[in-house]
Design a protein around this motif. Structure first.
Motif, PDB file in Angstrom:
ATOM      1  N   ASP A  17      16.741  10.761   1.129  1.00  0.00           N
ATOM      2  CA  ASP A  17      15.828   9.655   0.790  1.00  0.00           C
ATOM      3  C   ASP A  17      16.096   9.097  -0.600  1.00  0.00           C
ATOM      4  OD1 ASP A  17      14.710  11.589  -0.849  1.00  0.00           O
ATOM      5  OD2 ASP A  17      12.658  11.192  -0.234  1.00  0.00           O
ATOM      6  N   LYS A 132      18.136  25.155  -0.623  1.00  0.00           N
ATOM      7  CA  LYS A 132      18.566  24.562  -1.893  1.00  0.00           C
ATOM      8  C   LYS A 132      18.265  25.476  -3.090  1.00  0.00           C
ATOM      9  CE  LYS A 132      17.834  20.377  -4.665  1.00  0.00           C
ATOM     10  NZ  LYS A 132      17.229  19.032  -4.717  1.00  0.00           N
ATOM     11  N   ASN A 133      17.149  26.172  -3.035  1.00  0.00           N
ATOM     12  CA  ASN A 133      16.715  26.954  -4.199  1.00  0.00           C
ATOM     13  C   ASN A 133      16.943  28.452  -4.107  1.00  0.00           C
ATOM     14  OD1 ASN A 133      15.395  25.015  -6.143  1.00  0.00           O
ATOM     15  ND2 ASN A 133      14.408  24.441  -4.211  1.00  0.00           N
ATOM     16  N   TYR A 156      22.385  20.256  -1.055  1.00  0.00           N
ATOM     17  CA  TYR A 156      21.594  21.471  -0.842  1.00  0.00           C
ATOM     18  C   TYR A 156      22.309  22.769  -1.204  1.00  0.00           C
ATOM     19  CZ  TYR A 156      18.799  18.045   1.563  1.00  0.00           C
ATOM     20  OH  TYR A 156      18.058  16.923   1.840  1.00  0.00           O
TER      21      TYR A 156
ATOM     22  N   TYR B 522      14.447  19.951  -7.796  1.00  0.00           N
ATOM     23  CA  TYR B 522      14.400  21.108  -6.894  1.00  0.00           C
ATOM     24  C   TYR B 522      14.075  20.790  -5.436  1.00  0.00           C
ATOM     25  CZ  TYR B 522      14.221  23.718 -11.268  1.00  0.00           C
ATOM     26  OH  TYR B 522      14.500  24.233 -12.508  1.00  0.00           O
ATOM     27  N   LEU B 523      13.354  19.731  -5.195  1.00  0.00           N
ATOM     28  CA  LEU B 523      12.896  19.534  -3.820  1.00  0.00           C
ATOM     29  C   LEU B 523      13.837  18.615  -3.046  1.00  0.00           C
ATOM     30  CD1 LEU B 523       9.017  19.601  -4.128  1.00  0.00           C
ATOM     31  CD2 LEU B 523      10.645  21.471  -3.884  1.00  0.00           C
ATOM     32  N   THR B 524      13.437  18.299  -1.837  1.00  0.00           N
ATOM     33  CA  THR B 524      14.346  17.561  -0.952  1.00  0.00           C
ATOM     34  C   THR B 524      13.800  16.185  -0.627  1.00  0.00           C
ATOM     35  OG1 THR B 524      13.238  18.575   0.923  1.00  0.00           O
ATOM     36  CG2 THR B 524      15.223  19.659   0.118  1.00  0.00           C
ATOM     37  N   MET B 525      12.741  15.828  -1.301  1.00  0.00           N
ATOM     38  CA  MET B 525      12.122  14.534  -1.036  1.00  0.00           C
ATOM     39  C   MET B 525      11.756  13.909  -2.363  1.00  0.00           C
ATOM     40  SD  MET B 525       8.830  13.899   1.429  1.00  0.00           S
ATOM     41  CE  MET B 525       9.448  14.454   2.985  1.00  0.00           C
ATOM     42  N   LYS B 526      11.801  12.611  -2.421  1.00  0.00           N
ATOM     43  CA  LYS B 526      11.363  11.929  -3.633  1.00  0.00           C
ATOM     44  C   LYS B 526       9.829  11.968  -3.702  1.00  0.00           C
ATOM     45  CE  LYS B 526      15.359  10.534  -5.187  1.00  0.00           C
ATOM     46  NZ  LYS B 526      15.863  11.108  -6.455  1.00  0.00           N
TER      47      LYS B 526
END
Lengths: 419, 554
Positions: A17, A132-133, A156, B522-526
Motif C-alpha cells: 500500500d 517482518k519483525n 518483509y 515495522y508494520l505492513t500497512m500505512k
C-alpha cells in the motif's frame, strides 16, 4: 493531473500500500514502488464501457434484464470466477442465494489444498508483520516466492529494521523443492539462500522425511529424492534452533495429486516444533485477485469457503462436487455467470450454455458471451475491500479515477433486482 | 405512524418498573409519551397478560472478526447439522456453534435480542469485524477494541511513557478501529507466547518487554477511566482455564486500585485446586469478592453441554487447550504484532468431571452475586455454548427445581464438589431484565437503549408468560427493532439493519507522529490505510454509526 499516494493494491496479494499513482483523466501511471504484478494491473487502459448483449451495445438496465432472464428459468446456474471485492462478493452471494446457484471461486482448486488441511487438522499460522519483525529462519517449500510476489523479500525479509532482530540480513532462507527464479532471496550482505531442489512430485516424500526428523525418528535412507538426509536434518535443526521459524508454501504451486497431504505434513511440522518448546509458524501464501476475499465473505455468509451450492435453498459445501470445471464438463449447469473484476486477461471457462460475464473492461473472448457487462476494478474505479494473502488483514481500496464504470456489486444487485 | 402496545405487564428496571401494567406508544422508531393531541393510533397490539421488556442486549458475544470466520471454515460438519433455508424475507445460512452472519442476526432477534457486542476486536482485524457485523441483520452492534499485547503499547510501557501518552494512544485506537470499549485479553500474554513463553502470571514479566500483566491492566484501566469511557476496561484475565486461577482473579480484583473493571467470562477464571481431581469451584470466593467490590462487574461465560467451538484472542491459553480439541483440529495464529487468536472446537460433556463442574461453577456465580446490575448473562458465545442456548440458561436461573433436576444428571463427583443444590435463589423477571437489558445498556454506555421510557429507541420484546421459562424466552410473540415489527411468533417477518455503537474520546493528534514512524518502520500497512473511515460502515446504505457520550458529558 493528480498524484495519489499510499495506494493499496488488490493485485499482488501482499497488501502493498505504498504505491504512488498519477491520474490523468482515466489513465493511470505508476510513479513509485510498482512491480511486475502491480504496474501493468493498474496501468491497463479502459477499452469498453458499454454492456453488450450478443455483441451489441446496450444499456446496463437492458443487460441486467437479459441476465436476469437467463437466470430466471434455470435448474442449476453456476457462478464462477468470484474475482471481486467484498462488496461484489456480498452481492454475488445474495444473487446466488436467490437463484439457487453453485458458487465457485477461480482458484478454489488451489485453495482447497489448504482448506482440506484446515478442515481436517487445523494449523498454526502467522501474518506478514510477524514475519517482518520476528522470522529468523524462513523455509520456503515448493514455491518460487519471488515470482509469486516480487516485492516480498524487499518488504518483509530484508526490511531495514525489525522489532526483534538485530540485523535482518542474518536471516536464514532455505528453499526446499523449487529453486528461486531470481536473486531477491539473497540477503543485502550477499548471502545466498540455501537451495535444496527436488521435483514437485517428490515433495510429499521429502517433507515427510523432514517431519520424521523433527519428531526425532531415525531414518535408514541416506537420501530422499536426491536430497541428502543430512541436509534435511540441518533444516530440522535450524527450525528447532530458531527463535521464530516460519514455514512458507504456496498452495497454487503444489500442483500434484493429494497435495493437501503435503500441506498437512508441513502444518504438522509446525505444530510439532511448537509442542517441543520452540515457536514456529506456518505461512500459506494465499491467492490473489480476490481469492481470499471470496473465501472470507462466503465464509461469514454461508459458513463455508467459496465452493457452495444454494440449489436446495440453503448452502451446501463440497470441495469436489461443486467444482465449476467438472460441472461444466459433465453438463450439470444450465447457465454460467462469471465474475472477474481484476484481470481482463483472464478467460471465462468454455461452456455451451447461456453465459453472462461481469468482467474488467478490456476483456476479450474466444466466444462472445450472451451478456457482457464491463465493470470497474476495485481499488481503481471504486472503493472497496480486499483480503491480503495472509487471510487476516482486509485492506481498504481507494477510488483513483472517475471512469463511470459500475462496480461488480452494482451490476449484480441490478441483476437481482431484475429477477 | 403511531403504534400502541396496550396493557402489557412491563419490566423496565431502568425506569424502576417491575411488572406493572402499562401502555407503550411508539412513533418514528422511538418510544413516546401518550399522545394528547388526539391523533389516532395507527396500529395497536393488545398485550394484556403478556410480559414486555426492552430488547435484550448481549454485552459479550463473538459475532464479528476473523477468529469467528476461522471457526466457521474449520467446522463444515457442524454446519451440515443445522442448515437454514432462505425464506421470502431472510437469507439462507447455517447455524449451531458459529452461525453465519445473517443467521446470527435472525436467531438473536427471534429470541428477543436487539443488540450484540463483539468483545475481541483486534485493531488490525477491526475492518473484518465491522464487515461481518455489517452483515448481521436486525441487531445493533459494536466492539471492544483489544489492546494489551500490541507491541506499540508494550513498547510505550517499557519506555515508561506517561499516562497521558497512553491515553492518547488508546483513544486514537478507539477512533481508528471504531470501538465502544477497550478489551484486554491475557494482558501481555499473547505477546509473550510469540516470545515462546507458555504462561504468564499476573506479576510475571514479558520476556522481551519489561512489563507485567498487572501493570498493563492498571495502565489501561486508568486510561479508560481518564478518557471518560462508560464501559470499564473489559478484562479477560490471566490463566484462563487453569486450576487454581481463582487466586489470580482475586488478585486482579484487589490489585486494580479501585478502578472500574469488567471481568469477562469469569466462570473460566474461578477454579480452585481442591479434591481428588485437583479441580474445584472458586465461585463462592469470586462472588463474595464481587459483592464487596463495587468497582467490579462481570459476565459469566456459562458452560452448557454439547458441541461448540472456542474462539479466543488468547493464543497462549488456546495453544495449551488444543489437547482437548474435539473434534481434534485447531488453529492458532500470531497476528501482525497486534494480537493473536486460537480456535479450538470443544464438546462439553455432562459426564466429564471438569465440564460438569464448570457448568456448576457458572451457575453458582450467577446465583451468589447479589447485584444483578453487576453480573451479566453470557455464555461467551460460542466459547461456553452457542448463544441459542440462552433460554435454557434463563430457565436454569429462574427455576430451582429444574436446575436441581439437571444437577442430578451430571458427573457424580462434580455434584459432590458443588454447593449448587443448596442455593435457593430463583431469578425474577425483573432481575433477568436487569442483567440482559437495563444493566447491559448501562454498562456499555448505550444512551437511549435498554429502557422503555419515552425518548428511548423502541427496541421491545413481548413474551407470553409460561411456567416453562425456556419455552417462554425461546419464542417471543413480538420483537420490535427501532419501532419496526421484526419478529412475530418467534419468526423473522421483516429485516432491518441496526446501528454501530461507538465512542470518540478526545485525544492529542500528535500521537500520530510516533505512530506514523512505527507503522512505516515495522508494520505492513500505512497509518492512513489502517484507520477505518465512517463511510466504510455506512457506504452500502444499510449501516449507520451512533456516537455515545462520555462520562460526565451531556
Amino acid at each position: 493531473m493528480t498524484e495519489i499516494t499510499e495506494v493499496p493494491s488488490p493485485f499482488c496479494g501482499i497488501g502493498t500500500d505504498d504505491l504512488s499513482i498519477q491520474v490523468e483523466g482515466v489513465s493511470l501511471k505508476m510513479t513509485a514502488n510498482g512491480c511486475a504484478v502491480n504496474t501493468p494491473a493498474f496501468e491497463q487502459a479502459i477499452t469498453d464501457t458499454s454492456p453488450r448483449i450478443a455483441g451489441q451495445s446496450v444499456s446496463l438496465e437492458a443487460a441486467a434484464a437479459k441476465a436476469a432472464e437467463i437466470l430466471r428459468d434455470t435448474q442449476q446456474p453456476l457462478f464462477g470466477g468470484c474475482a471481486t471485492d467484498v462488496g461484489g462478493m456480498r452481492a454475488l452471494l445474495s444473487l446466488a442465494d436467490r437463484s439457487g446457484a453453485v458458487v465457485d471461486s477461480a482458484a478454489f482448486n488451489n485453495a482447497r489444498r489448504n482448506l482440506l488441511t484446515l478442515q481436517d487438522s487445523g494449523w498454526m499460522n502467522t501474518t506478514l508483520a510477524e514475519v517482518k519483525n520476528r522470522c529468523d529462519v524462513l523455509l520456503i517449500v515448493g514455491t518460487d516466492l519471488e515470482g509469486f510476489a516480487p516485492r516480498f523479500f524487499e518488504k518483509y525479509l530484508w526490511n531495514e529494521e525489525a522489532m526483534f532482530l538485530e540485523d535482518t540480513a542474518n536471516r536464514e532462507v532455505i528453499y526446499l523443492g523449487k529453486a528461486p527464479s531470481g536473486d531477491a532471496s539473497t540477503s543485502p550482505t550477499g548471502r545466498k539462500a540455501t537451495v535444496l531442489p527436488c521435483a514437485d512430485a517428490d515433495l510429499p516424500e521429502v517433507t515427510a522425511a523432514v517431519s520424521a526428523l523433527i519428531k526425532g525418528r531415525l531414518l535408514q535412507a541416506q537420501s530422499v529424492a536426491g536430497i541428502a538426509i543430512s541436509d534435511l536434518q540441518a533444516i530440522a535443526d535450524k527450525l528447532k534452533a530458531a527463535r521464530y521459524g516460519v514455514v512458507l508454501w504456496g498452495a497454487a504451486a503444489l500442483a500434484f495429486d493429494q497435495a493437501e497431504l503435503t500441506v498437512q505434513t508441513l502444518c504438522g511440522i509446525v505444530k510439532d516444533i511448537n509442542l517441543q518448546g520452540t515457536r514456529c509458524s506456518g505461512f500459506p501464501l494465499g491467492g490473489k485477485e480476490g481469492d481470499q476475499t471470496a473465501n472470507q465473505v462466503c465464509g461469514w455468509t454461508t459458513g463455508y469457503p467459496a465452493r457452495v451450492n444454494f440449489a436446495r435453498g440453503y448452502p451446501e459445501y463440497d470441495p469436489y462436487l461443486y467444482d465449476s470445471q467438472a460441472l461444466l464438463k459433465n453438463g450439470e449447469a444450465d447457465a454460467l455467470l462469471w465474475v472477474q473484476a481484476f484481470n481482463s486477461g483472464a478467460r471465462p471457462p468454455q461452456a455451451n450454455i447461456p453465459t453472462i460475464v461481469v468482467g474488467r473492461s478490456g476483456m476479450s473472448f474466444e466466444k462472445e458471451p450472451d451478456v457482457f457487462i464491463p465493470v470497474g476494478t476495485p481499488g481503481i474505479d471504486h472503493p472497496g475491500h480486499a483480503y491480503r494473502l495472509d487471510n487476516v488483514v482486509a485492506i481498504r481500496l481507494k477510488k483513483l479515477r472517475d471512469s463511470g464504470l459500475p462496480s461488480t456489486a452494482e451490476v449484480l444487485s441490478a441483476i437481482e433486482q431484475a429477477l | 405512524m403511531l403504534i400502541k402496545l396496550t396493557g402489557g405487564t412491563v419490566y423496565d428496571p431502568a425506569s424502576g418498573i417491575d411488572g406493572q401494567q402499562q401502555d407503550i406508544y411508539i412513533r418514528d422508531g422511538r418510544i413516546v409519551t401518550a399522545p394528547t393531541d388526539g391523533r389516532p393510533v395507527d396500529q395497536e397490539y393488545d398485550l394484556r397478560g403478556k410480559v414486555v421488556m426492552s430488547g435484550a442486549i448481549d454485552m459479550h458475544t463473538h459475532i464479528g472478526g476473523g477468529k469467528g470466520n476461522i471457526a466457521r471454515t474449520l467446522l463444515p460438519e457442524d454446519h451440515r447439522m443445522d442448515p437454514v433455508a432462505r425464506t421470502a424475507v431472510t437469507r439462507s445460512g447455517n447455524g449451531h456453534a458459529m452461525p453465519s452472519t445473517f443467521v446470527s442476526g435472525y436467531r438473536y432477534a427471534e429470541m428477543g435480542y436487539t443488540a450484540g457486542f463483539e468483545p475481541a476486536v483486534l485493531p488490525i482485524n477491526a475492518r473484518q469485524a465491522h464487515m461481518e457485523m455489517g452483515d448481521i441483520p436486525i441487531l445493533d452492534k459494536g466492539g471492544y477494541v483489544m489492546l494489551g499485547s500490541d507491541d506499540f503499547l508494550l513498547r510505550m510501557l517499557t519506555a515508561k511513557k506517561d499516562q497521558k501518552a497512553i491515553n492518547d494512544y488508546v483513544a486514537w485506537t478507539l477512533h481508528a478501529a471504531k470501538g465502544i470499549g477497550i478489551k484486554v485479553v491475557n494482558a501481555g500474554g499473547i505477546s509473550a507466547f510469540k516470545f515462546n513463553q507458555r504462561k504468564l502470571d499476573l506479576d510475571e514479566k514479558n520476556s522481551h518487554y519489561d512489563v507485567s500483566p498487572r501493570q498493563i491492566l492498571q495502565t489501561l484501566a486508568r486510561a479508560v477511566k481518564e478518557l471518560g469511557l462508560t464501559h470499564p476496561l473489559h478484562v479477560h484475565g490471566c490463566n484462563l482455564g487453569v486450576p487454581g486461577n481463582v487466586d489470580t482473579t482475586l488478585n486482579t480484583i484487589q490489585g486494580i486500585d479501585g478502578l472500574p473493571l469488567h471481568l469477562t467470562h469469569i466462570q473460566f477464571h474461578s477454579y480452585g485446586t481442591e479434591g481428588d481431581f485437583k479441580f474445584s469451584s472458586g465461585a463462592a470466593q469470586i462472588a463474595e469478592a464481587i459483592n464487596r467490590t463495587p468497582n467490579i462487574t462481570a459476565d459469566v461465560g456459562q458452560v452448557l453441554f454439547g458441541q461448540t467451538v472456542t474462539a479466543s484472542g488468547d493464543s497462549m491459553r488456546q495453544h495449551y487447550n488444543h489437547k482437548f480439541a474435539s473434534p481434534n483440529k485447531w488453529v492458532c495464529m500470531d497476528i501482525e504484532c497486534d494480537a493473536g487468536c486460537g480456535v479450538v472446537p470443544f464438546k462439553y460433556r455432562d459426564q466429564n468431571f471438569v465440564n460438569a463442574l464448570q457448568w456448576a461453577i457458572g451457575l453458582e456465580i450467577f446465583l451468589l452475586v447479589n447485584d444483578p446490575w453487576r453480573i451479566f448473562l453470557t455464555t461467551d458465545h460460542p466459547n461456553g455454548a452457542p448463544f441459542m442456548s440462552y433460554p435454557h440458561l434463563i430457565r436454569l436461573l429462574m427455576d430451582k427445581s429444574f436446575r436441581n433436576d439437571m444437577l442430578a444428571t451430571i458427573h457424580p463427583e462434580a455434584q459432590k464438589m458443588t454447593t449448587l443444590a443448596s442455593i435457593d435463589r430463583e431469578y425474577t423477571f425483573n432481575e433477568i431484565a436487569i442483567m440482559t437489558r437495563a444493566g447491559a445498556a448501562r454498562i456499555i454506555g448505550l444512551k437511549d437503549r435498554g429502557a422503555l421510557s419515552p425518548g428511548n429507541w423502541a427496541d421491545i420484546t413481548v413474551y407470553t408468560e409460561n411456567a416453562d421459562r425456556q419455552a417462554m424466552f425461546t419464542k417471543p410473540d413480538y420483537v420490535f427493532k427501532d419501532g419496526n415489527l421484526v419478529v412475530k411468533d418467534g419468526e423473522v417477518v421483516k429485516v432491518v439493519w441496526g446501528t454501530t455503537h461507538v465512542v470518540r474520546p478526545d485525544f492529542d493528534m500528535s500521537i500520530e507522529k510516533d505512530l506514523q514512524k512505527y507503522f512505516d518502520r515495522y508494520l505492513t500497512m500505512k497509518l492512513g490505510n489502517f484507520k477505518i473511515s465512517d463511510d466504510e460502515i455506512t457506504e452500502d446504505g444499510r449501516g449507520s454509526i451512533t456516537v455515545h457520550p462520555l462520562r460526565g458529558a451531556a
